[in-house]
Design a protein around this motif. Sequence first.
Motif, short mmCIF file in Angstrom:
data_model
loop_
_atom_site.label_atom_id
_atom_site.label_comp_id
_atom_site.label_asym_id
_atom_site.label_seq_id
_atom_site.Cartn_x
_atom_site.Cartn_y
_atom_site.Cartn_z
N GLY A 122 0.92 -1.24 -0.30
CA GLY A 122 0.14 -0.15 -0.05
C GLY A 122 0.92 1.46 -0.37
N TRP A 127 -9.39 0.43 0.17
CA TRP A 127 -9.25 -0.56 -0.48
C TRP A 127 -9.03 -1.41 -0.07
CZ3 TRP A 127 -5.28 0.84 -4.82
CH2 TRP A 127 -5.42 2.78 -5.71
N THR A 164 -4.58 -2.75 -4.69
CA THR A 164 -3.04 -2.39 -4.17
C THR A 164 -3.02 -3.19 -5.19
OG1 THR A 164 -4.05 -2.25 -1.67
CG2 THR A 164 -1.81 -2.55 -2.66
#
Length: 353
Positions: free
Chosen positions: A10, A147, A152
């Motif tokens: 991330g 997310w 990702t």
Amino acid sequence: AVFPNAMIAGDCVITHLLDRLGYLKNGKAKIMCVDTFHLFPETMEFLKEIEEHYGFKAEVFCADGVPVGDKDAFDAKYGADLWKENIDEYDRVCKVEPFQRGLKTLNTNCMINGRTRWQGIERAWIDTFENAPIGGGLAKCNPIAYWTLEDTFDYIAKYNVPHHPLHAKGYPSIGDAKDTIPIPEDGSTRFVDFKFEGDKTAWLDYAQERKGRFVGLVNADGSTKSECGIHVSGAEKTWDRDLWEDGSAVKKIETTDDALEVKKAGKPSVVVVYAPWCQYSIAMEEEYEKFAKEAGVDVFSFRGDEVRDFVTDEFNTKSFPTVNVIKADGTAVKYDSEDRTVDAFKKFVEETV
């Protein structure tokens, strides 16, 4: 804004986004990293790669009083096994304090963060933006809060985003080498050349991203560790108070120079080298206090967890607490028994002096 970058998936996405916005080059966003001295070798090498790729220079912070990148200096000051002795104190010294010092040094008003709701129930209520609390504190921007981990890696694949090389060796998330493992442990799930090999659900199911992190570590209350300490309220202090404080019959040695003066004083004394977070130091506090009132010699305490080399060389200290009788000639004689009672201390002093 300041982005503390741990170089997990991330964070690599956020780095790419900041670059697309031009914030890395125009200085609107600064990147900082915390080197715990226990990271995988690949992690700091990867930092150099992305610095060159994106054209920025990260600010690296580490344990207080230790030069960046100097593991030997860290071991000498804090001990190579600090994380084994007390994981909360390790988190404070190696993660929380450098993290907070970094934010302060960089004059942070907004912290960019890669936490997501998908990472687990303890992060399930994270919003994309958190206002600074009334009375002071930082605003937090969590751009990928909503997310999934699959989102990702999809982004990484779509834009050919530089990412940590250990994803190709089976690691969904990367932290300290001492407690991070591949998932599954046989390394059969990997992210190689921007695509998955093996069963990707082992990584991508809810709350699986950090399953290989903090392996074998437990909190002080015995619960399984799931946070590094940086995002835990109150983690900046892992002990409530110092030992043998004002009013104690035990005399406090404040500096290494003072400690050497005690050895040079030309008269017998007793010195305990301790750590305020050490359960065994805490357990002997009351008995050692009683001993100080009855000893007939000066009785001292010296905090040694941040001057490891010194107390090893001068006070025979390999663990805490360590009690020494200082003879009139300055020789430090270690008390090797774990019977830390008034009578046992008295007997040792009589036999040694």
